[in-house]
Design a protein around this motif. Structure first.
Motif, short mmCIF file in Angstrom:
data_model
loop_
_atom_site.label_atom_id
_atom_site.label_comp_id
_atom_site.label_asym_id
_atom_site.label_seq_id
_atom_site.Cartn_x
_atom_site.Cartn_y
_atom_site.Cartn_z
N ALA A 9 0.81 -1.22 0.00
CA ALA A 9 0.00 0.00 0.00
C ALA A 9 0.84 1.27 0.00
O ALA A 9 0.30 2.37 -0.17
CB ALA A 9 -0.92 0.01 1.22
N GLY A 10 2.15 1.17 0.23
CA GLY A 10 3.01 2.35 0.26
C GLY A 10 4.45 1.96 0.07
O GLY A 10 4.84 0.82 0.38
N LEU A 11 5.25 2.87 -0.45
CA LEU A 11 6.65 2.60 -0.76
C LEU A 11 7.48 3.83 -0.46
O LEU A 11 7.09 4.96 -0.81
CB LEU A 11 6.78 2.24 -2.25
N GLY A 12 8.62 3.64 0.19
CA GLY A 12 9.52 4.76 0.46
C GLY A 12 10.95 4.29 0.53
O GLY A 12 11.22 3.12 0.80
N ALA A 13 11.88 5.19 0.26
CA ALA A 13 13.31 4.85 0.28
C ALA A 13 14.13 6.08 0.59
O ALA A 13 13.71 7.21 0.35
CB ALA A 13 13.73 4.24 -1.06
N TRP A 14 15.32 5.82 1.12
CA TRP A 14 16.23 6.92 1.42
C TRP A 14 17.66 6.41 1.44
O TRP A 14 17.93 5.30 1.89
CB TRP A 14 15.89 7.56 2.77
N PHE A 62 29.89 -2.23 -1.78
CA PHE A 62 28.74 -2.00 -0.92
C PHE A 62 28.42 -0.52 -0.71
O PHE A 62 29.31 0.32 -0.59
CB PHE A 62 28.96 -2.68 0.43
N GLY A 63 27.12 -0.24 -0.65
CA GLY A 63 26.62 1.07 -0.30
C GLY A 63 25.63 0.95 0.84
O GLY A 63 25.29 -0.15 1.28
N ASP A 64 25.16 2.09 1.33
CA ASP A 64 24.22 2.13 2.46
C ASP A 64 22.89 2.70 2.00
O ASP A 64 22.83 3.52 1.08
CB ASP A 64 24.78 3.01 3.58
N GLY A 65 21.82 2.31 2.66
CA GLY A 65 20.52 2.86 2.33
C GLY A 65 19.40 2.14 3.05
O GLY A 65 19.62 1.17 3.78
N GLY A 66 18.19 2.64 2.84
CA GLY A 66 17.01 2.03 3.43
C GLY A 66 15.84 2.12 2.48
O GLY A 66 15.70 3.08 1.72
N GLY A 67 15.00 1.10 2.50
CA GLY A 67 13.78 1.09 1.71
C GLY A 67 12.68 0.41 2.48
O GLY A 67 12.96 -0.45 3.34
N ALA A 68 11.44 0.75 2.23
CA ALA A 68 10.34 0.22 3.04
C ALA A 68 9.05 0.16 2.24
O ALA A 68 8.85 0.92 1.28
CB ALA A 68 10.12 1.10 4.28
N VAL A 69 8.19 -0.77 2.63
CA VAL A 69 6.83 -0.83 2.11
C VAL A 69 5.87 -0.95 3.28
O VAL A 69 6.22 -1.47 4.34
CB VAL A 69 6.60 -2.01 1.14
N VAL A 70 4.67 -0.45 3.09
CA VAL A 70 3.57 -0.69 4.02
C VAL A 70 2.70 -1.79 3.43
O VAL A 70 2.27 -1.70 2.27
CB VAL A 70 2.74 0.58 4.26
N LEU A 71 2.48 -2.84 4.21
CA LEU A 71 1.55 -3.89 3.83
C LEU A 71 0.25 -3.70 4.58
O LEU A 71 0.26 -3.40 5.78
CB LEU A 71 2.12 -5.28 4.16
N LEU A 106 4.04 -10.20 -7.21
CA LEU A 106 2.87 -9.34 -7.06
C LEU A 106 2.58 -8.64 -8.37
O LEU A 106 3.47 -8.50 -9.23
CB LEU A 106 3.08 -8.29 -5.96
N VAL A 107 1.34 -8.23 -8.53
CA VAL A 107 0.97 -7.33 -9.62
C VAL A 107 1.14 -5.92 -9.09
O VAL A 107 0.59 -5.57 -8.04
CB VAL A 107 -0.48 -7.57 -10.09
N TRP A 108 1.93 -5.11 -9.79
CA TRP A 108 2.27 -3.80 -9.25
C TRP A 108 1.04 -2.92 -9.10
O TRP A 108 0.27 -2.74 -10.05
CB TRP A 108 3.30 -3.11 -10.15
N PRO A 109 0.83 -2.36 -7.90
CA PRO A 109 -0.36 -1.55 -7.65
C PRO A 109 -0.15 -0.08 -8.03
O PRO A 109 0.97 0.36 -8.30
CB PRO A 109 -0.54 -1.69 -6.14
N ARG A 110 -1.24 0.65 -8.02
CA ARG A 110 -1.15 2.11 -8.18
C ARG A 110 -0.93 2.72 -6.80
O ARG A 110 -1.79 2.66 -5.93
CB ARG A 110 -2.43 2.66 -8.82
N LEU A 111 0.25 3.28 -6.59
CA LEU A 111 0.62 3.84 -5.29
C LEU A 111 0.61 5.35 -5.34
O LEU A 111 0.85 5.96 -6.40
CB LEU A 111 2.01 3.35 -4.87
N HIS A 112 0.36 5.94 -4.18
CA HIS A 112 0.50 7.39 -4.07
C HIS A 112 1.96 7.76 -4.28
O HIS A 112 2.85 7.19 -3.66
CB HIS A 112 0.04 7.88 -2.70
N ARG A 113 2.20 8.68 -5.20
CA ARG A 113 3.57 9.10 -5.47
C ARG A 113 3.93 10.25 -4.54
O ARG A 113 3.35 11.33 -4.63
CB ARG A 113 3.74 9.52 -6.92
N PRO A 114 4.88 10.05 -3.65
CA PRO A 114 5.26 11.13 -2.72
C PRO A 114 5.97 12.25 -3.46
O PRO A 114 6.39 12.10 -4.61
CB PRO A 114 6.21 10.43 -1.75
N PRO A 115 6.11 13.42 -2.85
CA PRO A 115 6.84 14.51 -3.48
C PRO A 115 8.25 14.08 -3.85
O PRO A 115 8.83 13.18 -3.23
CB PRO A 115 6.87 15.60 -2.39
#
Length: 353
Positions: free
Chosen positions: A8-13, A157-166, A325-334
């Motif tokens: 339901a949501g996707l974010g990364a940094w 190697f690099g550093d980072g974070g990514g997340a989804v809301v289920l 999964l079938v890719w959903p339509r997600l809210h695109r953050p700024p």
């Protein structure tokens, strides 16, 4: 109808400090051409002094929650092999910093397969009714585990974070996870390891050798295992999802290096263009690599609503796994909340603190 876990949501940094091949070539016996030709990497992001995996996880989690349009979840599952401390887990502090209250929160350690394992864990909580929503994060500050003079690992190697809301939903809707396959082979655990720091070494009562405190990897053996295991888990998950591999629009595999992605495509007899490649500006970000690649693909349009997408990872343990999964339509953050749109900073020195 059975409950399913739905993205339901996707974010990364990624942290702002950029480390280029040229910088590393000035410290190690290597060149930009050597690194690019063997890995496909041109630069990577590293945490700065005082930054940690928890910081990466909080930023990625915040963006995923915003994308999902929610301020709360019932559980947090953090995939990492570079926790802020050996004890306690990093996830409870991440949940607290995100203002989520006294929710269930715990770490999953499966190295580069960690995000897939965490997705399976979050999906299990939802299918059992133990949670209606779960924040699943993959984050690693793996640069802190690399020996300063080890060319074979430091350039990768690099550093980072990514997340989804289920969230809980229907198995038939877009975004529902399906076809999960997981595996391991502990007889090959020494191919990818940090030898010291655990109970086995500490119980000897002897101080750890300096060289044993750093990450080590037997590259050629790992390459062969990664190609074999990821190709097989892709086939397994596609079959469980009721798809043929040729029907999949996009494969988002662990971003280890370009040569592995190409070899997996060749083994599956599929065009390499279907394999999302976000390695050049990221490097291998361990548990964060798949969600970071998802964020890059969503931002670029490579992942579109309705696409059949298959995620697959391989890492230390040895571990491997995949999910479809079938890719959903997600809210695109700024744009400012996208890992791909992080303002490019001045080139910082590559030396570790």
């Amino acid at each position: 109808m059975a409950r399913a876990a739905v993205v339901a949501g996707l974010g990364a940094w990624a942290p702002p400090t950029v480390v280029t091949n040229e910088q590393l070539a000035g410290e190690l016996d290597t060149t930009d051409e050597w690194i690019r030709s063997r890995t496909g990497i041109s630069e990577r992001r590293w945490v700065g002094p005082g930054q940690s995996t928890g910081d990466l996880a909080v930023e990625a989690g915040r963006r995923a929650l915003a994308s999902a349009g929610t301020a709360g979840v019932d559980a947090v599952v953090l995939a990492t092999s570079s926790p802020d401390r050996p004890c306690p887990a990093t996830a409870p502090e991440v949940a607290a910093r995100l203002g989520l209250g006294p929710v269930a929160a715990f770490d999953v350690a499966a190295v580069c397969t960690g995000f897939v394992y965490a997705l399976g864990t979050g999906a299990g909580l939802i299918s059992l009714g133990a949670a209606d929503s779960v924040l699943v994060i993959g984050a690693d500050a793996f640069s802190t585990l690399l020996a300063p003079d080890d060319r074979s690992t430091r350039v990768i190697f690099g550093d980072g974070g990514g997340a989804v809301v289920l969230r809980a939903g229907s198995p038939t809707e877009a975004g529902a996870l399906t076809g999960l396959a997981l595996g391991s082979d502990g007889t090959l655990g020494d191919l990818i390891e940090v030898p010291a720091g655990g109970s086995r070494q500490r119980s000897t009562g002897l101080p750890a050798k300096t060289e044993d405190t750093w990450f080590t990897m037997r590259g050629q053996a790992v390459y062969a295992q990664a190609v074999r295991r990821m190709a097989q888990t892709v086939r397994d998950t596609a079959r469980r999802a009721g798809w043929a591999p040729a029907e999949v629009d996009s494969f988002v595999l662990h971003q280890a290096n370009t040569r592995i992605l190409t070899a997996v495509a060749r083994r599956l007899e599929l065009p390499p263009e279907r394999f999302l490649n976000a390695i050049a500006l990221r490097g291998n970000t361990v548990a964060a690599s798949i969600p970071l690649a998802l964020a890059d693909g969503a931002a670029s349009g490579a992942l579109r609503p309705g696409h059949k997408v298959l995620l697959a990872g391989f890492g230390g343990g040895l571990t491997w796994g995949s999910v479809a999964l079938v890719w959903p339509r997600l809210h695109r953050p700024p744009a400012s909340s996208s890992a791909t749109a992080t303002p490019r900073p001045s080139r910082a020195p590559a030396q570790r603190p």
